[in-house]
Scaffold this motif. Sequence first.
Motif, PDB file in Angstrom:
ATOM      1  N   ALA A  38      41.637  46.623  31.317  1.00 56.90           N
ATOM      2  CA  ALA A  38      40.583  47.637  31.363  1.00 56.90           C
ATOM      3  C   ALA A  38      39.968  47.723  32.758  1.00 56.90           C
ATOM      4  N   ILE A  39      39.797  46.591  33.417  1.00 54.75           N
ATOM      5  CA  ILE A  39      39.269  46.585  34.785  1.00 54.75           C
ATOM      6  C   ILE A  39      40.251  47.279  35.727  1.00 54.75           C
ATOM      7  N   GLY A  44      41.538  51.900  38.895  1.00 57.79           N
ATOM      8  CA  GLY A  44      42.547  52.903  39.230  1.00 57.79           C
ATOM      9  C   GLY A  44      42.038  54.328  39.068  1.00 57.79           C
ATOM     10  N   THR A  45      41.183  54.568  38.080  1.00 58.92           N
ATOM     11  CA  THR A  45      40.652  55.919  37.886  1.00 58.92           C
ATOM     12  C   THR A  45      39.474  56.223  38.791  1.00 58.92           C
ATOM     13  N   ASN A  46      38.799  55.195  39.277  1.00 54.82           N
ATOM     14  CA  ASN A  46      37.663  55.391  40.190  1.00 54.82           C
ATOM     15  C   ASN A  46      37.896  54.623  41.486  1.00 54.82           C
ATOM     16  N   GLU A  59      41.441  46.470  48.163  1.00 55.41           N
ATOM     17  CA  GLU A  59      41.433  46.943  46.781  1.00 55.41           C
ATOM     18  C   GLU A  59      42.832  46.861  46.159  1.00 55.41           C
ATOM     19  N   VAL A  60      43.854  47.177  46.933  1.00 54.01           N
ATOM     20  CA  VAL A  60      45.217  47.063  46.425  1.00 54.01           C
ATOM     21  C   VAL A  60      45.548  45.592  46.136  1.00 54.01           C
ATOM     22  N   ARG A 128      33.277  47.126  46.394  1.00 59.20           N
ATOM     23  CA  ARG A 128      32.281  48.050  45.823  1.00 59.20           C
ATOM     24  C   ARG A 128      30.907  47.828  46.441  1.00 59.20           C
ATOM     25  N   SER A 129      30.518  46.592  46.640  1.00 59.39           N
ATOM     26  CA  SER A 129      29.190  46.335  47.225  1.00 59.39           C
ATOM     27  C   SER A 129      29.140  46.761  48.684  1.00 59.39           C
ATOM     28  N   PHE A 130      30.235  46.595  49.417  1.00 60.09           N
ATOM     29  CA  PHE A 130      30.269  47.038  50.805  1.00 60.09           C
ATOM     30  C   PHE A 130      30.125  48.557  50.903  1.00 60.09           C
TER      31      PHE A 130
END
Length: 135
Positions: A38-39, A44-46, A59-60, A128-130
Motif C-alpha cells: 500500500a505504501i 507511486g500514485t503521488n 525515491e526510486v 517528503r519532509s525535504f
Amino acid sequence: MARSQNWELDRATLSNEAIAAQVSLDKFRMFFGGLIFAIISFTGTNPIHTDILLLKIAEVISLLCLLFAGIILLIRLSGTRYVIHFNEKKEMTCCQNFKSWILDFLFNREVYYWGFFIIGMATIVFNRSFIILNS
C-alpha cells in the motif's frame, strides 16, 4: 493413570497454543506485507514533483527497498526454506557457495526485510519532509 492423561492433555494444549501463535504471527506478516505494498502504491500514485535529481533517485531507491522487503516477506509467508547439509558445504565450488548464500538470504533470514523496510521508509520520509520544508 490420571497423571499421564493430564500430561497428554497439557501437551496437546501446548501444541494447539503454538499453532495459534504461528497463525497469529502469519496474520501480522500478511498485514505488514499489505501495508508495504500500500505504501508503494501511494508513493507511486503521488510522486514528488521537484527538479532535484537526488531526491528522485532517493525515491526510486526507497521504492526498490520497499519492493524487496515485500517480496522477501511474501517468500517468508509461503513457508519456503532453503536447507543445505554441512557435508555438502565442504564440497561446494565458489559459484555454488555464492548461489547457496543468495538462496539462504532469500529464504532463511527475517532481518533483511526489516532492514529494507526501515531504509525504504526513512528515505521516503526524508524526501517528503525535504519537499515540504523547501516549499
